[in-house]
Motif scaffolding. Structure first.
Motif, short mmCIF file in Angstrom:
data_model
loop_
_atom_site.label_atom_id
_atom_site.label_comp_id
_atom_site.label_asym_id
_atom_site.label_seq_id
_atom_site.Cartn_x
_atom_site.Cartn_y
_atom_site.Cartn_z
N ILE A 16 4.73 -1.19 5.72
CA ILE A 16 3.96 -2.59 5.11
C ILE A 16 4.06 -2.17 3.79
O ILE A 16 5.04 -2.87 2.57
N LYS A 17 3.58 -1.40 3.12
CA LYS A 17 3.57 -0.97 1.46
C LYS A 17 4.82 -0.54 1.24
O LYS A 17 5.83 -1.09 -0.35
N GLU A 39 7.28 -3.48 0.77
CA GLU A 39 7.02 -4.76 -0.02
C GLU A 39 7.69 -3.62 -1.25
O GLU A 39 8.51 -4.02 -2.18
N GLU A 83 0.46 2.02 9.83
CA GLU A 83 1.54 0.84 9.68
C GLU A 83 0.96 0.05 8.36
O GLU A 83 1.51 -1.00 7.53
N GLU A 84 0.35 0.27 7.26
CA GLU A 84 -0.02 -0.25 5.75
C GLU A 84 0.89 0.65 4.97
O GLU A 84 1.43 0.01 3.81
N ASN A 93 4.21 -14.88 9.85
CA ASN A 93 5.19 -14.67 9.83
C ASN A 93 4.47 -12.09 10.05
O ASN A 93 3.50 -12.42 10.20
N LYS A 127 0.44 -8.05 11.12
CA LYS A 127 -0.05 -7.11 10.84
C LYS A 127 -0.77 -6.57 10.44
O LYS A 127 -2.00 -5.64 10.94
N SER A 128 -1.37 -8.20 9.29
CA SER A 128 -2.84 -7.60 8.33
C SER A 128 -3.30 -8.24 8.97
O SER A 128 -5.25 -7.26 9.03
N LYS A 157 4.12 -10.23 9.02
CA LYS A 157 3.73 -9.48 7.55
C LYS A 157 1.75 -10.09 7.80
O LYS A 157 1.07 -8.63 8.23
N GLU A 158 1.83 -11.11 7.94
CA GLU A 158 0.68 -11.12 8.00
C GLU A 158 -0.52 -10.89 9.65
O GLU A 158 -1.40 -11.18 9.60
#
Length: 94
Positions: A70-71, A74, A66-67, A2, A7-8, A4-5
């Motif tokens: 994502i945070k 979530e 970006e972090e 996905n 981007k990580s 999120k993965e």
């Protein structure tokens, strides 16, 4: 995989890229050579180091951004899943 993965994974690659740029920035401009180093060569080496440093900061700033995204995503998902306790009238007033 996905978003999120992905981007990580990109963030991890960004950290690795920053480490490599730090290595470039830490390299000596003048090494122990007997040859006379021209001003042009020194100027190019300094410009390369400057570019490596600025690129590293740019990558780190983008990683932070970006972090944070994502945070926040979530956190908003968690907030949506929390039950909201409200009275009958408040729930129907929308």
């Amino acid at each position: 995989m996905n978003i999120k993965e992905k981007k990580s994974n990109i963030i991890e690659a960004g950290y690795k890229a920053v480490e490599e740029l730090i290595k470039v920035a830490e390299e000596k401009i003048i090494t122990n050579t007997e040859e006379d180093v021209s001003a042009d060569r020194l100027k190019n080496a300094a410009a390369t180091k400057k570019l490596a440093i600025f690129d590293a900061f740019e990558i780190l700033n983008r990683i932070e951004e970006e972090e944070r995204v994502i945070k926040d995503l979530e956190k908003s998902k968690q907030d949506l899943n929390k039950p909201k306790f409200q009275g009958f009238a408040e729930g129907r007033s929308k």
